[in-house]
Motif scaffolding. Structure first.
Motif, PDB file in Angstrom:
ATOM      1  N   ASN A   1       0.853  -1.188   0.000  1.00 32.07           N
ATOM      2  CA  ASN A   1       0.000   0.000   0.000  1.00 32.07           C
ATOM      3  C   ASN A   1       0.890   1.239   0.000  1.00 32.07           C
ATOM      4  O   ASN A   1       2.104   1.168   0.189  1.00 32.07           O
ATOM      5  CB  ASN A   1      -0.982  -0.009   1.177  1.00 32.07           C
ATOM      6  N   ASP A   2       0.289   2.404  -0.222  1.00 34.53           N
ATOM      7  CA  ASP A   2       1.068   3.630  -0.419  1.00 34.53           C
ATOM      8  C   ASP A   2       1.964   3.950   0.776  1.00 34.53           C
ATOM      9  O   ASP A   2       3.140   4.305   0.608  1.00 34.53           O
ATOM     10  CB  ASP A   2       0.133   4.818  -0.694  1.00 34.53           C
ATOM     11  N   GLU A   3       1.429   3.831   1.978  1.00 36.48           N
ATOM     12  CA  GLU A   3       2.196   4.179   3.166  1.00 36.48           C
ATOM     13  C   GLU A   3       3.378   3.219   3.351  1.00 36.48           C
ATOM     14  O   GLU A   3       4.485   3.634   3.692  1.00 36.48           O
ATOM     15  CB  GLU A   3       1.301   4.156   4.401  1.00 36.48           C
ATOM     16  N   THR A   4       3.122   1.945   3.119  1.00 37.08           N
ATOM     17  CA  THR A   4       4.183   0.953   3.264  1.00 37.08           C
ATOM     18  C   THR A   4       5.256   1.148   2.197  1.00 37.08           C
ATOM     19  O   THR A   4       6.453   1.047   2.473  1.00 37.08           O
ATOM     20  CB  THR A   4       3.602  -0.470   3.168  1.00 37.08           C
ATOM     21  N   HIS A   5       4.828   1.438   0.969  1.00 38.05           N
ATOM     22  CA  HIS A   5       5.789   1.653  -0.108  1.00 38.05           C
ATOM     23  C   HIS A   5       6.661   2.874   0.175  1.00 38.05           C
ATOM     24  O   HIS A   5       7.875   2.866  -0.092  1.00 38.05           O
ATOM     25  CB  HIS A   5       5.072   1.822  -1.446  1.00 38.05           C
ATOM     26  N   GLN A   6       6.081   3.907   0.732  1.00 38.44           N
ATOM     27  CA  GLN A   6       6.844   5.107   1.082  1.00 38.44           C
ATOM     28  C   GLN A   6       7.915   4.785   2.126  1.00 38.44           C
ATOM     29  O   GLN A   6       9.069   5.221   2.013  1.00 38.44           O
ATOM     30  CB  GLN A   6       5.911   6.198   1.603  1.00 38.44           C
ATOM     31  N   LEU A   7       7.547   4.000   3.138  1.00 36.12           N
ATOM     32  CA  LEU A   7       8.510   3.600   4.155  1.00 36.12           C
ATOM     33  C   LEU A   7       9.570   2.673   3.570  1.00 36.12           C
ATOM     34  O   LEU A   7      10.770   2.783   3.893  1.00 36.12           O
ATOM     35  CB  LEU A   7       7.792   2.908   5.309  1.00 36.12           C
ATOM     36  N   PHE A   8       9.150   1.761   2.720  1.00 41.23           N
ATOM     37  CA  PHE A   8      10.040   0.818   2.032  1.00 41.23           C
ATOM     38  C   PHE A   8      11.152   1.570   1.307  1.00 41.23           C
ATOM     39  O   PHE A   8      12.338   1.238   1.423  1.00 41.23           O
ATOM     40  CB  PHE A   8       9.182  -0.006   1.062  1.00 41.23           C
ATOM     41  N   GLU A   9      10.770   2.619   0.573  1.00 38.75           N
ATOM     42  CA  GLU A   9      11.744   3.407  -0.170  1.00 38.75           C
ATOM     43  C   GLU A   9      12.581   4.283   0.750  1.00 38.75           C
ATOM     44  O   GLU A   9      13.796   4.435   0.560  1.00 38.75           O
ATOM     45  CB  GLU A   9      11.027   4.269  -1.222  1.00 38.75           C
ATOM     46  N   MET A  10      11.942   4.868   1.762  1.00 44.58           N
ATOM     47  CA  MET A  10      12.662   5.748   2.686  1.00 44.58           C
ATOM     48  C   MET A  10      13.773   5.000   3.410  1.00 44.58           C
ATOM     49  O   MET A  10      14.891   5.496   3.543  1.00 44.58           O
ATOM     50  CB  MET A  10      11.691   6.352   3.701  1.00 44.58           C
ATOM     51  N   GLN A  11      13.475   3.791   3.878  1.00 42.22           N
ATOM     52  CA  GLN A  11      14.478   3.013   4.594  1.00 42.22           C
ATOM     53  C   GLN A  11      15.684   2.713   3.702  1.00 42.22           C
ATOM     54  O   GLN A  11      16.836   2.872   4.116  1.00 42.22           O
ATOM     55  CB  GLN A  11      13.861   1.709   5.105  1.00 42.22           C
ATOM     56  N   ALA A  12      15.424   2.292   2.480  1.00 39.74           N
ATOM     57  CA  ALA A  12      16.512   1.950   1.566  1.00 39.74           C
ATOM     58  C   ALA A  12      17.312   3.183   1.166  1.00 39.74           C
ATOM     59  O   ALA A  12      18.545   3.121   1.039  1.00 39.74           O
ATOM     60  CB  ALA A  12      15.961   1.261   0.325  1.00 39.74           C
ATOM     61  N   LYS A  13      16.630   4.300   0.983  1.00 36.05           N
ATOM     62  CA  LYS A  13      17.327   5.533   0.614  1.00 36.05           C
ATOM     63  C   LYS A  13      18.225   6.011   1.756  1.00 36.05           C
ATOM     64  O   LYS A  13      19.328   6.526   1.509  1.00 36.05           O
ATOM     65  CB  LYS A  13      16.323   6.627   0.235  1.00 36.05           C
ATOM     66  N   ARG A  14      17.774   5.873   3.000  1.00 38.35           N
ATOM     67  CA  ARG A  14      18.607   6.301   4.117  1.00 38.35           C
ATOM     68  C   ARG A  14      19.861   5.427   4.203  1.00 38.35           C
ATOM     69  O   ARG A  14      20.970   5.934   4.388  1.00 38.35           O
ATOM     70  CB  ARG A  14      17.830   6.235   5.430  1.00 38.35           C
ATOM     71  N   VAL A  15      19.700   4.123   4.073  1.00 40.08           N
ATOM     72  CA  VAL A  15      20.869   3.245   4.080  1.00 40.08           C
ATOM     73  C   VAL A  15      21.765   3.558   2.883  1.00 40.08           C
ATOM     74  O   VAL A  15      22.991   3.629   3.001  1.00 40.08           O
ATOM     75  CB  VAL A  15      20.454   1.765   4.078  1.00 40.08           C
ATOM     76  N   GLY A  16      21.141   3.778   1.734  1.00 40.21           N
ATOM     77  CA  GLY A  16      21.911   4.114   0.535  1.00 40.21           C
ATOM     78  C   GLY A  16      22.728   5.375   0.708  1.00 40.21           C
ATOM     79  O   GLY A  16      23.889   5.449   0.291  1.00 40.21           O
ATOM     80  N   SER A  17      22.138   6.377   1.337  1.00 43.53           N
ATOM     81  CA  SER A  17      22.844   7.633   1.589  1.00 43.53           C
ATOM     82  C   SER A  17      24.049   7.409   2.490  1.00 43.53           C
ATOM     83  O   SER A  17      25.130   7.957   2.266  1.00 43.53           O
ATOM     84  CB  SER A  17      21.887   8.652   2.225  1.00 43.53           C
TER      85      SER A  17
END
Length: 224
Positions: free
Chosen positions: A125-141
């Motif tokens: 769902n939208d909220e989960t997908h947003q968190l999914f991407e946020m977590q990976a982007k923070r680790v990526g950064s």
């Protein structure tokens, strides 16, 4: 659709530590005279193969990753045009996909191809997908521009270029961060948003806020 309970709970500190543990294990190999990690080489050291392929963007993707069951390894795919340097962001794409591998490992039980990955994300769902991407982007950064070497580098650079930054008459914190990113983007070979993300990371404070306080940078919004 999967809800938030399908994702691991991670604080900003947890995500930073995930990246640090990975780099401690496989090395802080940087580009010369920058705080940028060579994430593609680090991935290969970790046994995670990076492949550049044509037309991945036709699926709406610049990059993706999955678990290759036959080869018993993770693989990261990057679109060839994106990899060629378009937008100066392919390195972050690799780092973000590494982030998914590091913190969303449970999902790869059912993600064994590009099609599986597209299907998996489509079921969030939208909220989960947003968190999914946020977590990976923070680790990526934190993988690409790790705090332990990015922050000291930026502090020194801002100290040496303080007069120039002050002449820009920054309006507020975000304006100052953009000035810094624009000046370092050509040197780093990274896009502005990647540098901005690192300047704005919370843990426990944002670097951009600390710079303003430590270097006593005047902002127009604070003028009498």
């Amino acid at each position: 659709n999967r809800d938030l309970t399908s994702l691991p709970t991670r604080s900003s500190s947890d995500l930073k530590e995930e990246a640090e543990q990975f780099l401690n294990q496989f090395g802080y190999l940087t580009f010369p005279n920058t705080p940028i990690i060579k994430v593609e080489i680090i991935s290969q050291r970790a046994g995670i193969h990076v492949h550049v392929i044509d037309d991945l963007r036709q699926l709406g993707l610049y990059g993706t990753c999955f678990k290759n069951l036959k080869e018993k390894r993770f693989e990261i795919l990057v679109d060839s045009m994106h990899y060629s340097g378009l937008g100066r962001s392919y390195q972050f794409t690799i780092a973000e996909e590494l982030g998914h591998i590091l913190i969303h490992s449970s999902m790869f039980d059912e993600v064994n191809s590009v099609e599986d990955r597209v299907r998996y994300e489509g079921n969030l769902n939208d909220e989960t997908h947003q968190l999914f991407e946020m977590q990976a982007k923070r680790v990526g950064s934190e993988l690409l521009l790790p705090k332990k070497i990015f922050d000291p580098f930026i502090r020194q650079w801002c100290t040496e270029n303080l007069a120039t930054l002050q002449k820009e008459n920054p309006i507020n914190e975000d304006d100052l961060a953009l000035h810094i990113a624009e000046k370092l983007s050509p040197k780093f070979g990274l896009s502005n948003p990647i540098i901005l993300r690192a300047l704005r990371r919370w843990n426990p404070n944002r670097l951009i806020d600390e710079l303003i306080s430590e270097l006593k940078i005047n902002l127009i919004k604070d003028a009498p």
